[in-house]
Design a protein around this motif. Sequence first.
Motif, short mmCIF file in Angstrom:
data_model
loop_
_atom_site.label_atom_id
_atom_site.label_comp_id
_atom_site.label_asym_id
_atom_site.label_seq_id
_atom_site.Cartn_x
_atom_site.Cartn_y
_atom_site.Cartn_z
N UNK A 238 9.01 109.81 11.12
CA UNK A 238 9.75 108.24 10.73
C UNK A 238 8.66 108.40 9.56
N UNK A 239 7.05 108.37 9.65
CA UNK A 239 6.11 108.06 8.57
C UNK A 239 6.53 109.12 7.46
N UNK A 240 6.69 110.07 7.48
CA UNK A 240 6.84 110.79 6.45
C UNK A 240 8.16 110.73 5.91
N UNK A 241 9.18 110.74 6.93
CA UNK A 241 11.00 110.61 6.55
C UNK A 241 10.95 109.16 5.41
N UNK A 242 10.32 107.74 6.19
CA UNK A 242 10.32 106.87 5.35
C UNK A 242 9.23 106.11 3.92
N UNK A 243 8.22 107.29 4.03
CA UNK A 243 7.62 107.46 2.40
C UNK A 243 8.01 108.04 2.10
N UNK A 244 8.42 109.42 2.41
CA UNK A 244 9.15 109.61 1.19
C UNK A 244 10.32 108.78 0.80
N UNK A 245 11.34 107.79 0.69
CA UNK A 245 11.92 107.07 0.18
C UNK A 245 11.46 107.04 -1.28
N UNK A 246 9.81 106.48 -1.34
CA UNK A 246 9.62 105.90 -2.30
C UNK A 246 8.55 106.87 -2.88
N UNK A 247 8.06 107.30 -2.30
CA UNK A 247 7.46 108.97 -2.73
C UNK A 247 8.68 110.13 -4.01
N UNK A 248 9.09 110.06 -3.19
CA UNK A 248 10.61 110.91 -3.94
C UNK A 248 11.67 110.70 -4.76
N UNK A 249 11.56 109.17 -4.06
CA UNK A 249 12.32 108.17 -4.61
C UNK A 249 11.61 107.64 -6.09
N UNK A 250 10.83 107.46 -6.50
CA UNK A 250 10.27 106.99 -7.89
C UNK A 250 10.11 108.36 -8.94
N UNK A 251 9.95 109.90 -8.35
CA UNK A 251 9.85 111.06 -8.96
C UNK A 251 11.18 111.11 -9.30
#
Length: 288
Positions: free
Chosen positions: A170-183
């Motif tokens: 859950x930590x990784x998936x939710x973090x990716x909302x921002x990290x890969x979304x910013x990309x």
Amino acid sequence: MTLALIGFGEAGQAFAQGFKLPAGRVKSYDLKFDQLNDNADLLSAANALNVDPCRWAELCVREAELVFALVPTDQTIAAAQAAAPHLAANVLWLDGSSSSPGRKRDAAAIINGAGGRYVDMAIMAPVHPRLHKTPVLLSGPDASDAQAIAVTELGMVAELAGEAIGEASAVKMIRSVLVKGIEAVTAECMLAARRAGVEDRVIASFVRSDANVDWAARTAYNLERMTHHGMRRAAEMREVVTTLDELGIPSRVSAATVAWQDQLGSLGDDSSERALLDQLDAILDRIQ
């Protein structure tokens, strides 16, 4: 300790390289080991890293004391099903796939039902250059046991994320909302700026907002991540969408991120050596 690596792609090879265990201590099973047209490079890498390649999951895991499942998301359940009947009792199964918490719980039911001990493992950064020391999060009832072995026996950097399977992911998936979304937002913004001929002014405006960031370099890095790893990142973002669906949260931005990551990744263009404007031009020449 005898290890098994289910999946011998980038993560599996990076872990094996970092562990530096002697011959006979690490076995790996990968679907490509049995594909004559695709396995030459993998077999060569296995030989260089003292890893014994196996053509069947059974041969890989039946004597393993610790198993790392490092397969693509769409193989998470299949890998668990293939290996579960052959696992030694109470063996720890560390699932490092980029999967939603729900998918991890489904895999856990398979492994635990066969007498293994499933641990949700989230790999929290690219595996290069840190290899086995790439930070990971562990969760589940047996996560503390896995952490003790990972840290003391294998030199990994592992933290506990909770006692429930799915918390680490859950930590990784939710973090990716921002990290890969910013990309994805970066790509959309700067491709538009380049096509309009205003990229210098757009970057200058960012610098005025935050002079501590090298905006050109950051943009180039984000584009390189997408063009070089976009297909895999899109697959992870599909799991992010699933995670948000599981939580009852709208996934509009993440769904759009899937499309951008998929499109740029499909270009198959490693533009890490190109200047920013050359990257943008190369992408604009090929997208619709």
